[in-house]
Design an enzyme around this catalytic site. Structure first.
Site, mmCIF file in Angstrom:
data_model
loop_
_atom_site.group_PDB
_atom_site.id
_atom_site.type_symbol
_atom_site.label_atom_id
_atom_site.label_comp_id
_atom_site.label_asym_id
_atom_site.label_seq_id
_atom_site.Cartn_x
_atom_site.Cartn_y
_atom_site.Cartn_z
ATOM 1 N N ASP A 8 -4.993 4.604 7.018
ATOM 2 C CA ASP A 8 -4.850 5.973 7.514
ATOM 3 C C ASP A 8 -4.411 5.906 8.970
ATOM 4 O O ASP A 8 -4.920 5.085 9.744
ATOM 5 C CB ASP A 8 -6.170 6.728 7.413
ATOM 6 C CG ASP A 8 -6.592 6.968 5.962
ATOM 7 O OD1 ASP A 8 -5.805 6.644 5.061
ATOM 8 O OD2 ASP A 8 -7.707 7.476 5.754
ATOM 9 N N ASP A 129 -7.992 16.818 -3.487
ATOM 10 C CA ASP A 129 -9.189 16.504 -2.705
ATOM 11 C C ASP A 129 -10.192 17.628 -2.913
ATOM 12 O O ASP A 129 -9.846 18.806 -2.758
ATOM 13 C CB ASP A 129 -8.842 16.395 -1.218
ATOM 14 C CG ASP A 129 -7.679 15.446 -0.965
ATOM 15 O OD1 ASP A 129 -7.583 14.436 -1.689
ATOM 16 O OD2 ASP A 129 -6.862 15.726 -0.063
#
Length: 237
Positions: A8, A129
């Site tokens: 990330d 998500d």
């Protein structure tokens, strides 16, 4: 099952978050390419990369980092975060990226999903998500009243073949994946399901493999040393 080590990115640097909270960002490595090379040496064939700045800014913010990994390593790179337009998708497709992940737009702009899947096929995946089973968007800062399986079925109807599912409450916690939700999703749709969030050790990898998941994203577990990437890749061959 495919093992996806994760990188990330915030401001060009590899970080990890706790439950998606940007205030918890912790830099986990100095150099992105060095980290990616380590994944190659462990036997990984893919890398999962997220533009965290892009997810908040709603535009490509760290694209150069991703294309450099694609250009300088043999890894297949999948990228999510900040992808909002056909131009974004086309940019990544023309710069060596193997797959893009549409996140917030799956809920907010389903026409983009429909159009992009029609044009680019399997190059386009969707990231769903959720927290307590309900979809969250915009870098997990906005909640909705849409159940994750309902959204997955909508995506399946549009021709989406690959879904990355993250239980936000598990992300970065090293507390194990949400097998119950992952198995329910895997049974509800025909799409390939990649598990994200909570993977801690080799037992988690084996559980996901034995439940016929398509892939598993491993981030914090690799950086903290609770999961040996080479071992994870080996048991999934």
């Amino acid at each position: 099952m495919i093992i996806f080590p994760a990188i990330d990115i915030i401001k060009g640097k590899p970080v990890r978050l706790f439950k998606g909270d940007f205030s918890t960002a912790e830099q986990v490595a100095d150099d992105v390419l060095e980290t990616a090379d380590g994944f190659v040496k462990a036997g990984a064939q893919w890398v999962h990369m997220v533009d965290l700045d892009g997810s908040l800014q709603k535009k490509r913010a760290n694209a150069k980092v991703f294309t450099e990994v694609a250009a300088n390593t043999p890894l297949k790179v999948e990228v999510g975060g900040g992808i909002r337009t056909m131009q974004d998708i086309d940019y990544y497709r023309n710069n060596g990226i193997a797959r893009v992940i549409l996140g917030s737009v799956a809920l907010k702009n389903p026409d983009l999903v429909k159009t992009s899947v029609k044009e680019f096929g399997d190059f386009v995946a969707v990231g769903i998500d959720a927290k307590h089973g309900f979809v969250a968007t915009e870098g997990w800062t906005e909640k909705s009243d849409i159940n994750f399986i309902e959204l997955a079925k909508r995506m399946e109807d549009m021709g989406v073949k690959t879904i990355i599912y993250t239980d936000i409450s598990k992300d970065g916690t090293l507390s194990g994946p949400n097998l119950e939700q992952l198995c329910a999703l895997n049974e509800a749709v025909s799409c390939d399901i990649t598990a994200s969030g909570g993977v801690t050790n080799i037992d988690d990898i084996i559980s996901l493999r034995d439940n016929s998941l398509y892939g598993a994203i491993c981030g914090k577990s690799i950086y903290k040393g609770t999961l040996n990437l080479a071992e994870a890749v080996e048991v999934c061959k």
